[in-house]
Every structure is written in C-alpha cells, then in structure tokens.
Design a protein around this motif. Structure first.
Motif, PDB file in Angstrom:
ATOM      1  N   GLY A   1      12.191  10.882   7.774  1.00 44.38           N
ATOM      2  CA  GLY A   1      13.253  11.508   7.480  1.00 44.38           C
ATOM      3  C   GLY A   1      13.671   9.859   6.199  1.00 44.38           C
ATOM      4  O   GLY A   1      13.756  10.165   5.219  1.00 44.38           O
ATOM      5  N   LEU A   2      13.068   8.574   7.127  1.00 51.39           N
ATOM      6  CA  LEU A   2      13.232   7.334   6.789  1.00 51.39           C
ATOM      7  C   LEU A   2      12.412   7.698   4.978  1.00 51.39           C
ATOM      8  O   LEU A   2      13.001   7.327   4.296  1.00 51.39           O
ATOM      9  CB  LEU A   2      12.851   6.506   7.200  1.00 51.39           C
ATOM     10  CG  LEU A   2      13.586   4.843   7.922  1.00 51.39           C
ATOM     11  CD1 LEU A   2      14.833   5.308   7.281  1.00 51.39           C
ATOM     12  CD2 LEU A   2      13.523   4.037   8.777  1.00 51.39           C
TER      13      LEU A   2
ATOM     14  N   ALA B   1       4.376  11.068   4.920  1.00 48.63           N
ATOM     15  CA  ALA B   1       4.148   9.569   6.650  1.00 48.63           C
ATOM     16  C   ALA B   1       2.694  10.545   7.385  1.00 48.63           C
ATOM     17  O   ALA B   1       2.899   9.698   7.687  1.00 48.63           O
ATOM     18  CB  ALA B   1       5.004  11.481   7.307  1.00 48.63           C
ATOM     19  N   SER B   2       1.403  11.046   6.108  1.00 46.45           N
ATOM     20  CA  SER B   2       0.623  11.161   6.424  1.00 46.45           C
ATOM     21  C   SER B   2      -0.152   9.754   6.716  1.00 46.45           C
ATOM     22  O   SER B   2      -1.158   9.326   6.965  1.00 46.45           O
ATOM     23  CB  SER B   2      -0.353  12.091   6.282  1.00 46.45           C
ATOM     24  OG  SER B   2      -0.627  12.277   5.208  1.00 46.45           O
ATOM     25  N   ILE B   3       0.271   8.637   5.747  1.00 47.35           N
ATOM     26  CA  ILE B   3      -0.400   7.619   5.230  1.00 47.35           C
ATOM     27  C   ILE B   3      -0.570   6.260   6.620  1.00 47.35           C
ATOM     28  O   ILE B   3       0.832   5.779   6.823  1.00 47.35           O
ATOM     29  CB  ILE B   3       0.227   6.994   3.997  1.00 47.35           C
ATOM     30  CG1 ILE B   3       0.049   7.590   2.906  1.00 47.35           C
ATOM     31  CG2 ILE B   3      -0.757   5.582   3.737  1.00 47.35           C
ATOM     32  CD1 ILE B   3       0.165   7.660   1.775  1.00 47.35           C
TER      33      ILE B   3
ATOM     34  N   ILE C   1      13.815   6.605   1.493  1.00 46.00           N
ATOM     35  CA  ILE C   1      13.400   5.644   0.827  1.00 46.00           C
ATOM     36  C   ILE C   1      12.923   6.342  -0.723  1.00 46.00           C
ATOM     37  O   ILE C   1      13.398   5.765  -1.901  1.00 46.00           O
ATOM     38  CB  ILE C   1      12.904   5.214   1.230  1.00 46.00           C
ATOM     39  CG1 ILE C   1      12.897   4.381   2.521  1.00 46.00           C
ATOM     40  CG2 ILE C   1      11.376   3.843   0.027  1.00 46.00           C
ATOM     41  CD1 ILE C   1      11.636   3.123   3.900  1.00 46.00           C
ATOM     42  N   THR C   2      12.011   7.051  -0.775  1.00 49.23           N
ATOM     43  CA  THR C   2      11.527   8.065  -1.907  1.00 49.23           C
ATOM     44  C   THR C   2      12.843   8.365  -2.504  1.00 49.23           C
ATOM     45  O   THR C   2      12.595   8.302  -4.252  1.00 49.23           O
ATOM     46  CB  THR C   2      10.494   8.873  -1.585  1.00 49.23           C
ATOM     47  OG1 THR C   2      10.000   9.032  -0.517  1.00 49.23           O
ATOM     48  CG2 THR C   2       9.754   9.112  -2.570  1.00 49.23           C
ATOM     49  N   GLU C   3      13.603   8.846  -2.316  1.00 47.48           N
ATOM     50  CA  GLU C   3      14.545   9.301  -3.318  1.00 47.48           C
ATOM     51  C   GLU C   3      15.955   8.167  -4.018  1.00 47.48           C
ATOM     52  O   GLU C   3      15.748   7.919  -5.130  1.00 47.48           O
ATOM     53  CB  GLU C   3      16.073  10.302  -1.907  1.00 47.48           C
ATOM     54  CG  GLU C   3      15.907  11.423  -2.065  1.00 47.48           C
ATOM     55  CD  GLU C   3      14.898  12.145  -3.651  1.00 47.48           C
ATOM     56  OE1 GLU C   3      15.515  12.004  -4.737  1.00 47.48           O
ATOM     57  OE2 GLU C   3      13.870  12.813  -3.233  1.00 47.48           O
TER      58      GLU C   3
ATOM     59  N   ASN D   1       0.696  -1.683  -0.353  1.00 41.80           N
ATOM     60  CA  ASN D   1      -0.318   0.289   0.165  1.00 41.80           C
ATOM     61  C   ASN D   1       0.941   1.041  -0.005  1.00 41.80           C
ATOM     62  O   ASN D   1       0.680   2.461  -1.340  1.00 41.80           O
ATOM     63  CB  ASN D   1      -1.063  -0.101   1.413  1.00 41.80           C
ATOM     64  CG  ASN D   1      -1.803   1.638   1.329  1.00 41.80           C
ATOM     65  OD1 ASN D   1      -1.140   2.203   2.391  1.00 41.80           O
ATOM     66  ND2 ASN D   1      -2.577   1.619   0.386  1.00 41.80           N
ATOM     67  N   LEU D   2       2.019   1.290   0.621  1.00 42.53           N
ATOM     68  CA  LEU D   2       3.031   2.576   0.560  1.00 42.53           C
ATOM     69  C   LEU D   2       3.893   2.860  -0.436  1.00 42.53           C
ATOM     70  O   LEU D   2       3.777   3.697  -0.815  1.00 42.53           O
ATOM     71  CB  LEU D   2       3.582   2.228   2.895  1.00 42.53           C
ATOM     72  CG  LEU D   2       5.026   3.329   2.396  1.00 42.53           C
ATOM     73  CD1 LEU D   2       3.650   4.807   2.813  1.00 42.53           C
ATOM     74  CD2 LEU D   2       5.365   2.673   3.562  1.00 42.53           C
ATOM     75  N   ALA D   3       4.156   1.617  -0.581  1.00 45.24           N
ATOM     76  CA  ALA D   3       5.757   1.206  -2.249  1.00 45.24           C
ATOM     77  C   ALA D   3       4.448   1.654  -3.718  1.00 45.24           C
ATOM     78  O   ALA D   3       4.877   2.906  -3.624  1.00 45.24           O
ATOM     79  CB  ALA D   3       5.322  -0.065  -2.782  1.00 45.24           C
TER      80      ALA D   3
END
Ligand SMILES: [Fe+2]
Length: 418
Positions: free
Chosen positions: A395-396, A382-384, A400-402, A361-363
C-alpha cells in the motif's frame, strides 16, 4: 585456434595437419573413440577445440557415430550453438551422398578427399576470422573497453562537479546559514538564477505574485526544495552529448536520475530512514557512471555513426557502477555516496546493507516501474528485496509510486527547456 584432425589413414592425417598447421594448433587422432575422448577432455579443461575434422569411414566408431557422440556431450553441457565446436566431415568421393545425413546430425561443413589445398585453407581461414571477430568483440564493446582501460589509467578527464552544487552543499552543512546566504550563492550563477526563478514561477509553485528575485524565489520554494532544484538543474548540464543517439540516451538517463531522486526522497520520508534531502541527491547521482561513459563515447564516436543501442545499454549496465563510485569520490563526496553508486543495482543486498543503498536501489527500480529508464521492465516493487528490508508494504509503495509519478510529470514541464 585449436583443431582436432580425426582420420584412421596416416597419410590423410599428415596432409591435413600440414595444410592447417599454418593457421591453427593441430592435434590428431586415428579413431572415432579417441576423437570423442580427446574432445571431452579438452572441454573439461575449458580449452575446447574450435574445429574438428572427422573422417566419415573409420573402423569401430565411424565419423557419423563420433559426430553424434560429440553433439550429445555438448547437449548435456547446455552449450549454445555459438559455443559448439565446428565439425567438418571428411568424405571420399563415393561418400558424398552421406553428407546430407551428417548435416542433419549437426555437422557444419565437409571437405572432400583428395584434398584441394586452397579449398581447405579457405575454409579454415573463414573459421579463424570468425573466431577472432568473436574474441575482439563488437564495435561498441571495443570502444567501452578502450574507455575502461583509459579510465583505469587515469587518462579520462572527469567532468567537473558544477561549482554551484558544491557551494549550495556547503551552505546547507553550515548550521548557522540562512536563506539569504543561500540566495547570495545562487545569485552568483546567472543561468541557474534564471532557471530557479522560472521554476518558482512554474504552475507547480506559483503563488499570487510573479517572482523576480532569487531571495523571494528561495522563500517561496523553501530552503531544502531550493537546494534540490539547484542541484537538479546544475546536474542536468552533465547529461549532454553532441551525438544525436547519445543525446537521447542522456535525456532518458537524466529523467531516470530525477525520478530516482524524487523516489529516494519519498522513500526516505515514508520509511523514516535517513536524511530526506540526502536521499534526493543520492538518487540524482547514483547512475552518474553511465553519463560519464556515454560522454566519453560521445567524444570518440563520429556524430553520424549509430551504435547498437541494446548492446550499449547492456554494457553500461555491466560497468557503470565502478565509474560512478570513482567519479563521486573524485568530486569529494562522502564515502556513502560512492557506496550507493557501487551497490545500488542490488547485487549483495542483505539485512546488513546500509539503508541508503536499499532506498536508492528501490528508488531506481521505482523509476523503471513508472517508465523512466533506459530499458523497459515489468517490476513488482513489493517483491524487491530492498522494499522488504525497508519494511514498506504494498500500500505504502503504491502511494510512493503515485507521488513520484505526479512529481515527475510536473518536473517534465519545469525542466523541459533547461
Ligand atoms: Fe544503475
């Protein structure tokens, strides 16, 4: 179609009833007060009238008064314009000047007394046609419904999971398998072999020497990475359509899947939950239901015909999860894969939701966030909820996004020609 005729004059009522009854189910009342009451009772029962004819001049609450009351009730129910009842004022010749005020108060049309049968019939035919087109839905919706129906009846031929993906999966599961085993399996598929060698020689992986064999390619890429790449390449073959518009959608969908695969892998790594390569594969196939529907649409839509894309995307969003779950089960994937396909959109997420569903879901939201998606959406990861349950801090998440952004831009070069 349901029509309410409102007139204090019995003869007028009977005449209207007679004309309209060939097209609709007619109820009639003799006063403004009864009209409002009958209207609201029908609304409460969720069987509202489609059309109401209101005589302007009636003792007590007259037509205009009833019109205002009815619109007021609809407003308190927050009914949108297309859900509101059509109201037709019935006027005697001398009252024509009042029509404009009625329009301002929200009536839709008017008919004049004495009734001209053809004029009245034509107006109601128009309402009936509008209602039936609303009911039967748009072109793309009808087509998807047809696909859903055929799918339920087992009449849609499901695409085959590429043999190589199955074989590679089997090798990985086998505890004593070696890199040589893996290379042997890949070599059986000439096209994939060629693409894998090209990948190993791409700028991302390139070493000192140019690779020319599968076994050296597997060594350079590593065991797990080879599996991911082979799966990704083999899966891409499922995202092809003859139709130009669908072809473009498939391309976007494919990149969404790849971004979700890299995202799933990075999230599994950083959160420490679950098997990293499994998360990659889950990301890759989580939206396979969309590909399946587009493929079925591709078969029944003439190549020169465009469909309403916004509508198609909304409908896909609605029905794809079940399609995906069934296809993955059909392919013999473990239940957890079907569960990911079914629940990855984040409907019922709680602290009891399995970690792999949270990760995918996050991915898939991460993929949307970096622009790999069928639709644009501003997302604060972060709000998910899934990010919270995976205990990933902002931060993490941005690390991951980058990472994923970087991997995707490299992958675009690698996969471009496949
Ligand atoms: Fe999805």
């Amino acid at each position: 179609m349901k029509v309410l005729v409102v007139d204090d004059d019995a003869l007028s009522r009977k005449m209207l009833e007679k004309i309209i009854s060939t097209l609709a189910e007619v109820t009639s009342v003799d006063s403004g007060v009864s009209a409002v009451l009958t209207f609201s009772q029908a609304l409460e029962k969720s069987t509202p009238f489609d059309v109401i004819t209101l005589d302007i001049t009636m003792p007590g609450l007259d037509g205009m008064g009833a019109l205002q009351e009815i619109r007021k009730i609809e407003k308190t129910k927050n009914l949108s314009k297309d859900k509101q009842t059509k109201i037709i004022m019935v006027t005697a010749h001398s009252e024509k000047h009042m029509v404009l005020s009625c329009i301002k108060m929200g009536c839709d049309d008017y008919i004049a007394k004495p009734f001209d049968k053809d004029i009245v019939l034509n107006k109601f035919k128009g309402f009936a046609a509008a209602k039936s087109s609303e009911k039967s839905g748009s072109d793309v919706e009808q087509k998807v419904q047809q696909i859903v129906r055929r799918f339920k009846e087992g009449k849609i031929s499901l695409p085959v999971l590429p043999r190589i993906v199955q074989d590679v999966q089997a090798i990985i599961k086998e505890p004593h398998s070696t890199m040589d085993h893996l290379a042997q399996v890949i070599e059986k598929d000439a096209l994939i072999s060629m693409k894998l060698i090209a990948t190993a020689n791409s700028p991302v992986y390139r070493g000192a020497e140019k690779i020319q064999s599968i076994s050296t390619a597997v060594q350079r890429l590593g065991y797990k990475e080879t599996q991911s790449i082979v799966s990704a390449i083999a899966n891409k073959g499922l995202y092809i359509a003859k139709h130009k518009q669908f072809g473009k959608l498939m391309e976007k969908l494919w990149y969404h899947s790849l971004a979700s695969a890299y995202g799933g892998r990075a999230i599994a790594q950083k959160s420490g939950y679950g098997d990293v390569e499994k998360a990659f594969f889950m990301g890759l196939v989580h939206d396979i239901g969309k590909a399946l529907i587009i493929k079925a649409l591709d078969e029944i839509t003439p190549t020169n015909k465009e469909v309403d894309e916004t509508e198609l995307i909304a409908i896909l969003q609605d029905v794809h999860t079940r399609f995906g779950a069934v296809l993955l089960k059909h392919w013999g994937f473990a239940d957890e894969f079907s569960q990911v396909a079914l629940l990855h959109e984040g409907q019922d997420i709680s602290d009891k939701t399995p970690k792999e569903i949270l990760m995918i879901n996050l991915a898939s939201n991460l993929a949307r966030r970096i622009g790999y998606s069928l639709f644009d959406m501003e997302i604060d990861l972060a709000s998910i909820t899934s990010a919270r349950f995976l205990r990933l801090n902002p931060g993490l998440l941005s690390t991951i996004t980058e990472n994923v952004k970087q991997q995707l831009s490299e992958a675009r070069d690698t996969f471009q020609d496949f």
